[in-house]
Design a protein around this motif. Structure first.
Motif, PDB file in Angstrom:
ATOM      1  N   HIS A 123      40.007  39.407  45.776  1.00  0.00           N
ATOM      2  CA  HIS A 123      39.485  38.619  46.878  1.00  0.00           C
ATOM      3  C   HIS A 123      41.122  38.150  47.583  1.00  0.00           C
ATOM      4  CE1 HIS A 123      36.533  37.030  49.614  1.00  0.00           C
ATOM      5  NE2 HIS A 123      37.776  35.722  49.551  1.00  0.00           N
ATOM      6  N   ALA A 124      42.145  37.238  46.293  1.00  0.00           N
ATOM      7  CA  ALA A 124      42.909  36.355  47.198  1.00  0.00           C
ATOM      8  C   ALA A 124      43.903  38.338  47.868  1.00  0.00           C
ATOM      9  CB  ALA A 124      44.032  35.657  45.423  1.00  0.00           C
ATOM     10  N   VAL A 125      44.020  39.127  47.187  1.00  0.00           N
ATOM     11  CA  VAL A 125      45.237  40.003  48.526  1.00  0.00           C
ATOM     12  C   VAL A 125      43.812  40.300  49.426  1.00  0.00           C
ATOM     13  CG1 VAL A 125      45.485  42.712  47.486  1.00  0.00           C
ATOM     14  CG2 VAL A 125      45.879  41.274  45.504  1.00  0.00           C
ATOM     15  N   ASP A 126      42.919  40.446  49.680  1.00  0.00           N
ATOM     16  CA  ASP A 126      41.799  41.126  50.479  1.00  0.00           C
ATOM     17  C   ASP A 126      42.300  39.806  51.899  1.00  0.00           C
ATOM     18  OD1 ASP A 126      41.276  43.336  49.259  1.00  0.00           O
ATOM     19  OD2 ASP A 126      38.664  42.302  48.970  1.00  0.00           O
ATOM     20  N   ARG A 127      42.476  38.394  50.943  1.00  0.00           N
ATOM     21  CA  ARG A 127      42.709  37.494  52.320  1.00  0.00           C
ATOM     22  C   ARG A 127      44.323  37.503  52.363  1.00  0.00           C
ATOM     23  NH1 ARG A 127      40.175  34.559  54.580  1.00  0.00           N
ATOM     24  NH2 ARG A 127      41.168  32.347  54.544  1.00  0.00           N
ATOM     25  N   ALA A 128      44.709  38.573  51.988  1.00  0.00           N
ATOM     26  CA  ALA A 128      46.265  38.528  52.789  1.00  0.00           C
ATOM     27  C   ALA A 128      46.796  39.663  53.545  1.00  0.00           C
ATOM     28  CB  ALA A 128      47.349  39.054  51.607  1.00  0.00           C
ATOM     29  N   CYS A 129      45.450  40.567  53.358  1.00  0.00           N
ATOM     30  CA  CYS A 129      46.084  42.080  54.078  1.00  0.00           C
ATOM     31  C   CYS A 129      47.125  42.534  54.202  1.00  0.00           C
ATOM     32  CB  CYS A 129      45.426  41.449  56.252  1.00  0.00           C
ATOM     33  SG  CYS A 129      43.825  40.852  56.201  1.00  0.00           S
ATOM     34  N   ILE A 130      47.290  43.239  53.048  1.00  0.00           N
ATOM     35  CA  ILE A 130      48.693  43.301  52.444  1.00  0.00           C
ATOM     36  C   ILE A 130      48.956  45.129  53.342  1.00  0.00           C
ATOM     37  CG2 ILE A 130      50.314  44.604  51.036  1.00  0.00           C
ATOM     38  CD1 ILE A 130      49.507  42.171  49.047  1.00  0.00           C
ATOM     39  N   GLU A 131      50.096  45.357  54.325  1.00  0.00           N
ATOM     40  CA  GLU A 131      50.059  46.663  54.398  1.00  0.00           C
ATOM     41  C   GLU A 131      51.581  47.344  52.844  1.00  0.00           C
ATOM     42  OE1 GLU A 131      52.046  46.131  58.357  1.00  0.00           O
ATOM     43  OE2 GLU A 131      50.293  44.784  58.631  1.00  0.00           O
ATOM     44  N   PRO A 132      51.159  48.726  53.233  1.00  0.00           N
ATOM     45  CA  PRO A 132      51.865  49.109  52.125  1.00  0.00           C
ATOM     46  C   PRO A 132      53.816  48.953  52.007  1.00  0.00           C
ATOM     47  CG  PRO A 132      50.511  50.583  52.691  1.00  0.00           C
ATOM     48  CD  PRO A 132      50.767  49.278  53.481  1.00  0.00           C
ATOM     49  N   GLY A 133      54.507  48.383  50.930  1.00  0.00           N
ATOM     50  CA  GLY A 133      55.899  48.357  51.278  1.00  0.00           C
ATOM     51  C   GLY A 133      56.072  47.702  51.759  1.00  0.00           C
ATOM     52  N   THR A 258      33.281  38.052  46.402  1.00  0.00           N
ATOM     53  CA  THR A 258      31.915  38.313  46.264  1.00  0.00           C
ATOM     54  C   THR A 258      31.269  39.776  45.782  1.00  0.00           C
ATOM     55  OG1 THR A 258      32.719  40.021  47.814  1.00  0.00           O
ATOM     56  CG2 THR A 258      32.387  37.900  48.820  1.00  0.00           C
ATOM     57  N   GLY A 259      29.940  39.592  45.963  1.00  0.00           N
ATOM     58  CA  GLY A 259      29.673  40.844  45.356  1.00  0.00           C
ATOM     59  C   GLY A 259      30.215  41.757  45.229  1.00  0.00           C
ATOM     60  N   LYS A 260      30.760  42.059  46.163  1.00  0.00           N
ATOM     61  CA  LYS A 260      31.342  43.908  46.353  1.00  0.00           C
ATOM     62  C   LYS A 260      32.474  43.862  45.848  1.00  0.00           C
ATOM     63  CE  LYS A 260      29.831  44.244  51.298  1.00  0.00           C
ATOM     64  NZ  LYS A 260      30.127  44.288  53.373  1.00  0.00           N
ATOM     65  N   ASP A 261      32.882  42.259  45.592  1.00  0.00           N
ATOM     66  CA  ASP A 261      34.307  42.675  44.414  1.00  0.00           C
ATOM     67  C   ASP A 261      34.308  42.845  43.258  1.00  0.00           C
ATOM     68  OD1 ASP A 261      35.923  41.403  46.331  1.00  0.00           O
ATOM     69  OD2 ASP A 261      35.799  39.330  46.076  1.00  0.00           O
ATOM     70  N   PHE A 262      33.066  42.326  42.586  1.00  0.00           N
ATOM     71  CA  PHE A 262      32.425  42.979  41.090  1.00  0.00           C
ATOM     72  C   PHE A 262      32.215  44.234  40.903  1.00  0.00           C
ATOM     73  CE2 PHE A 262      32.391  38.609  40.666  1.00  0.00           C
ATOM     74  CZ  PHE A 262      32.056  38.067  39.783  1.00  0.00           C
ATOM     75  N   VAL A 263      31.431  45.185  42.541  1.00  0.00           N
ATOM     76  CA  VAL A 263      31.045  46.211  42.250  1.00  0.00           C
ATOM     77  C   VAL A 263      32.217  47.646  42.107  1.00  0.00           C
ATOM     78  CG1 VAL A 263      30.073  48.098  43.825  1.00  0.00           C
ATOM     79  CG2 VAL A 263      28.413  45.926  43.541  1.00  0.00           C
ATOM     80  N   ARG A 264      33.296  46.686  42.920  1.00  0.00           N
ATOM     81  CA  ARG A 264      34.481  47.327  43.267  1.00  0.00           C
ATOM     82  C   ARG A 264      35.353  47.192  41.246  1.00  0.00           C
ATOM     83  NH1 ARG A 264      39.600  45.815  45.811  1.00  0.00           N
ATOM     84  NH2 ARG A 264      38.828  44.610  45.938  1.00  0.00           N
TER      85      ARG A 264
END
Length: 311
Positions: A123-133, A258-264
Motif C-alpha cells: 500500500h505504501a508503494v501504491d501511495r508513492a505512484c512509482i514510475e519505472p526507473g 485494503t482487501g484488494k491488497d490482500f488478494v493481490r
C-alpha cells in the motif's frame, strides 16, 4: 477461527514497551494472523468452508464514513484494528467478519501470517505512484521496510536500502539482491547523492518508526520528489519549512492496507514472485512466547521476523 500462526511486528514490540500511539491498555496483541476456519455463522459464507486456511485482514471498518465510501477502508474514520484498538489474535480462537478472511489452498501458515506485513509495504508503494526507473530510498530494513523494497522493485524502481543495522543491510544485499545498501550514518547523504549521480531519490520511504529518522528524511528527497511516512511515532514530527517549499516536496502518510491488497499479495505469494521464507528468523510457541518476547526487543537478538505457533 483457530489461530495457528501469529507474526510479530514493530507495532507489537512498541506496544509491549508502551509506546504505540493508537493503543489503550491492557490489550491482547496479534494482528498478523494465519488461521484455520472452524465454523461459519450468519449470512454470506464468501465461499469458505471449515478447515480452510486464511490470512486475516485485521482492519474492521464501518463501511459508511467518507473514507469507506471512497474505497479507502484502510483509513476509516472509526477504524478498529485487531490487536491494536481491540483484542487481537494471541489466543486459541477468535471471531471476525467472514469478508475479512482471505483464503489460500496452497500457502503455508507462515506465509498467510505475513500477508498483512506485505500489505503495509504494497500500500505504501501504491501511495508513492512509482514510475519505472526512478530512484527510491527505503530507510529502515525491518519487515515493513523489506516489504516496501520488494514492491518498489516490482514497480520498477531502482532501490537503495538504508539502516543502522549491518546485519539487515547484509540481508538486503545477499538475500534480496539490493545492490545499494548503505549505513545510516553521518556519510549517508553523500553516499545517496553519489549513487544517484547527485540527483537524490525522487521517492523516499521512511519505515523506521523513529522521529529523528523521519525528520531527517527530508534531506534525502530530490527536488520535486515525494516522502512517504510508512512508520509512525508517538509524538510530533517537525521539518524546516523553507527546504520543504524550496524542493516542493510531496509528503504522504500511508496506513494499513485494503482487501484488494490482500488478494493481490496472496496471488504473488502463490506464484512465487514474493518469497517470505528467509524473513522468519525467530520462532516460539504459545507456552514459550512470554519468556522469549522480551528478548526480541534487544538489538543483539537480531530479530527480523518472529512467528509464534498456536498449534
Amino acid at each position: 477461527m483457530k489461530v495457528r500462526r501469529v507474526g510479530i511486528c514493530g507495532t507489537d514490540l512498541h506496544a509491549f514497551r508502551g509506546r504505540q500511539p493508537f493503543f489503550t491498555y491492557p490489550r491482547i496483541l496479534g494482528h498478523e494472523l494465519g488461521v484455520e476456519v472452524l465454523s461459519i455463522g450468519g449470512g454470506d459464507r464468501f465461499g469458505l468452508d471449515p478447515g480452510e486456511r486464511c490470512a486475516v485482514e485485521p482492519y474492521l471498518n464501518c463501511g459508511e464514513c467518507i473514507a469507506c465510501r471512497h474505497g479507502k477502508t484502510n483509513c476509516c474514520a472509526s477504524l478498529k484494528v485487531l490487536g491494536v484498538h481491540m483484542d487481537g489474535g494471541m489466543r486459541d480462537i477468535i471471531s471476525v467478519p467472514t469478508h475479512k478472511l482471505h483464503r489460500s489452498r496452497s500457502l503455508t501458515l507462515d506465509q498467510l501470517a505475513l500477508v498483512e506485513t506485505l500489505g503495509i509495504g504494497a500500500h505504501a508503494v501504491d501511495r508513492a505512484c512509482i514510475e519505472p526507473g526512478e530512484w527510491a530510498l527505503v530507510i529502515g530494513a525491518g519487515p515493513i521496510g523489506l516489504a516496501v523494497i520488494q514492491f518498489a522493485r516490482a514497480a520498477g524502481a531502482r532501490v537503495i536500502a538504508m539502516d543502522v543495522n549491518t546485519d539487515r543491510l547484509a540481508f538486503c544485499r545477499d538475500i534480496l539482491g539490493v545492490a545499494s545498501a548503505i549505513l545510516a550514518d553521518d556519510d549517508a547523504l553523500a553516499a545517496v547523492s553519489q549513487i544517484t549521480a547527485g540527483d537524490l531519490p525522487t521517492v523516499v520511504f521512511d519505515a523506521t518508526g523513529s522521529a529523528a529518522s523521519m525528520m531527517s528524511a527530508f534531506r534525502y528527497v530530490a527536488s520535486g520528489g515525494r516522502l512517504v511516512y510508512v512508520g509512525l511515532v508517538l509524538g510530533d514530527v517537525t521539518f524546516h519549512d523553507p527546504d520543504f517549499h524550496r524542493k516542493e516536496i510531496t509528503l504522504l502518510a500511508t496506513r494499513n492496507a485494503t482487501g484488494k491488497d490482500f488478494v493481490r499479495i496472496i496471488g504473488l505469494l502463490e506464484s512465487g514472485v514474493i518469497d517470505t521464507n528467509p524473513w522468519v528468523t525467530h520462532r516460539a510457541d504459545a507456552v514459550s512466547m512470554p519468556d522469549a518476547f522480551p528478548g526480541w526487543l534487544e538489538p543483539s537478538s537480531r530479530v527480523l521476523k518472529a512467528v509464534v505457533s498456536f498449534d
